[in-house]
Design an enzyme around this catalytic site. Structure first.
Site, PDB file in Angstrom:
ATOM      1  N   CYS A  30       0.811  -1.222   0.000  1.00  0.00           N
ATOM      2  CA  CYS A  30       0.000   0.000   0.000  1.00  0.00           C
ATOM      3  C   CYS A  30       0.840   1.267   0.000  1.00  0.00           C
ATOM      4  O   CYS A  30       0.303   2.367  -0.183  1.00  0.00           O
ATOM      5  CB  CYS A  30      -0.939  -0.009   1.202  1.00  0.00           C
ATOM      6  SG  CYS A  30      -2.258  -1.239   1.070  1.00  0.00           S
TER       7      CYS A  30
ATOM      8  N   LYS B 260       0.512   3.485  -3.127  1.00  0.00           N
ATOM      9  CA  LYS B 260      -0.671   4.282  -3.444  1.00  0.00           C
ATOM     10  C   LYS B 260      -0.279   5.660  -3.966  1.00  0.00           C
ATOM     11  O   LYS B 260       0.735   6.228  -3.558  1.00  0.00           O
ATOM     12  CB  LYS B 260      -1.537   4.464  -2.197  1.00  0.00           C
ATOM     13  CG  LYS B 260      -2.399   3.277  -1.828  1.00  0.00           C
ATOM     14  CD  LYS B 260      -3.321   3.638  -0.674  1.00  0.00           C
ATOM     15  CE  LYS B 260      -4.304   2.532  -0.355  1.00  0.00           C
ATOM     16  NZ  LYS B 260      -5.235   2.913   0.726  1.00  0.00           N
TER      17      LYS B 260
ATOM     18  N   ASP C 248     -14.431   6.891   1.566  1.00  0.00           N
ATOM     19  CA  ASP C 248     -14.601   5.761   2.477  1.00  0.00           C
ATOM     20  C   ASP C 248     -14.028   4.493   1.850  1.00  0.00           C
ATOM     21  O   ASP C 248     -13.536   4.495   0.723  1.00  0.00           O
ATOM     22  CB  ASP C 248     -16.080   5.587   2.821  1.00  0.00           C
ATOM     23  CG  ASP C 248     -16.302   5.199   4.269  1.00  0.00           C
ATOM     24  OD1 ASP C 248     -15.458   4.466   4.813  1.00  0.00           O
ATOM     25  OD2 ASP C 248     -17.314   5.612   4.858  1.00  0.00           O
TER      26      ASP C 248
ATOM     27  N   ASP D 183      -8.927  -3.637  -4.445  1.00  0.00           N
ATOM     28  CA  ASP D 183      -7.615  -3.260  -3.926  1.00  0.00           C
ATOM     29  C   ASP D 183      -6.561  -4.197  -4.504  1.00  0.00           C
ATOM     30  O   ASP D 183      -6.753  -5.416  -4.509  1.00  0.00           O
ATOM     31  CB  ASP D 183      -7.598  -3.336  -2.396  1.00  0.00           C
ATOM     32  CG  ASP D 183      -6.645  -2.314  -1.786  1.00  0.00           C
ATOM     33  OD1 ASP D 183      -5.502  -2.230  -2.271  1.00  0.00           O
ATOM     34  OD2 ASP D 183      -7.030  -1.616  -0.839  1.00  0.00           O
TER      35      ASP D 183
END
Length: 329
Positions: free
Chosen positions: A17, A20, A49, A67
């Site tokens: 992550c 990102k 969210d 994801d």
């Protein structure tokens, strides 16, 4: 462990992550790109969210999320497990139950054997099976860097959602997993050292934390991933119109995290996270502590507004909105 002599983290410019797009940059990109709403759309793009939510009827809402990322560990099977747990986490962060997943794959066919990709997919399947969520197909492309994740569909009751805009002043801030996987993963990528405590944390589903939050009647949550604790807490506090006060001494960390920080294994994503929240931050701790709080996590825990019976650590509280959105003491 099947690696065939390949360290997966060496085939990508970053990992997990931490890859990102920076949060401030991403918000600028999507600003104004909210499509037409509908009466059934309960959660959309407005507050960033964890999943989109649409009401089907009075008792059922459908959650949709996706994801994927580049390898965060060298072992293919563990990479698949971590990526799947991370994708499923978005549903748990909304108070939902995952019911269907499909694989998302990018693979450099000329660089890495397909046997490794099979191990990635096997890891993802095993975690989805643990979650009681079938995996039914997916999509793949020939990609210069290996990437894996899932698109996940979930179900929830529309009146029992966990949202990032529902925190209220007077509620405790609870964290359900220790921080530190970012600096440990960065050390792993640079040195090849394996940190089993980080892997164990990343493959742990947030299912029990979600159930505990719903049992306690909580209404606000998010998961802690690439934007770090500070970044995700900032989004929650901003959306909820409150200020978050963090007791830095109460925040739990994985063994080895502080040493990894001291040895300089800090990702660019972590530094960008801190830069993003700094204009809205009042701090009484040093820069190293702030970097740990901004550490880009992969498959981190849930961040809850309120307390749960087990499995969480209270690290602060929400108070009425002040000049700063986050205060660290």
């Amino acid at each position: 462990m099947i690696t065939a002599g390949h360290r997966l983290t060496q085939y990508a410019h970053g990992g997990g992550c931490a890859c990102k797009i920076p949060p401030g940059e991403l918000e600028a990109i999507v600003a104004g790109l909210i499509g037409p709403g509908s009466a059934g759309l309960l959660v959309g793009l407005d507050d960033g969210d964890d999943a989109a939510v649409v009401r089907i009827d009075g008792d059922t809402a459908v959650l949709s999320t996706a994801d994927f990322f580049t390898p965060v560990v060298d072992d293919a099977y563990d990479f698949g497990r971590i990526a799947a747990a991370n994708a499923l986490s978005d549903v748990y962060a909304m108070g939902g139950r995952p019911v269907l997943a499909i694989n998302l794959v990018g693979w450099p066919r000329d660089l890495l054997p397909t046997e490794l990709l099979r191990e990635v997919l096997r890891g993802g399947l095993d975690i989805a099976t643990e979650a009681g969520c079938p995996v039914a197909g997916g999509h793949s492309i020939d990609d210069p860097e290996p990437k894996y994740g899932m698109a996940v569909t979930g179900l929830a009751h529309p009146d029992r959602l966990l949202r990032n805009d529902a925190a209220r002043a007077g509620q405790a801030i609870t964290l359900t997993k220790p921080l530190g996987v970012g600096v440990l993963n960065n050390r792993h990528k640079a040195t090849g050292e394996v940190f089993e405590q980080a892997i164990a944390s990343m493959v742990t589903l947030n299912r029990e934390a979600c159930a505990a939050a719903l049992e306690a009647g909580l209404r606000a949550a998010t998961d802690v991933t690439g934007f770090g604790l500070l970044g995700h807490l900032y989004k929650m506090a901003r959306a909820s119109g409150v200020t978050a006060v963090i007791d830095a001494a109460a925040v739990p960390y994985l063994d080895g995290a502080r040493q990894a920080l001291a040895d300089g294994f800090v990702s660019g994503g972590t530094r960008r996270n801190l830069d993003w929240v700094r204009p809205n931050l009042e701090s009484g701790v040093d820069e190293d502590e702030l970097l740990l709080l901004a550490d880009a996590q992969t498959s981190g825990g849930l961040l809850l507004a309120g307390e749960i019976a087990t499995g969480g650590v209270v690290i602060g509280e929400f108070i009425p909105r002040r000049d700063a959105v986050i205060q660290v003491r």
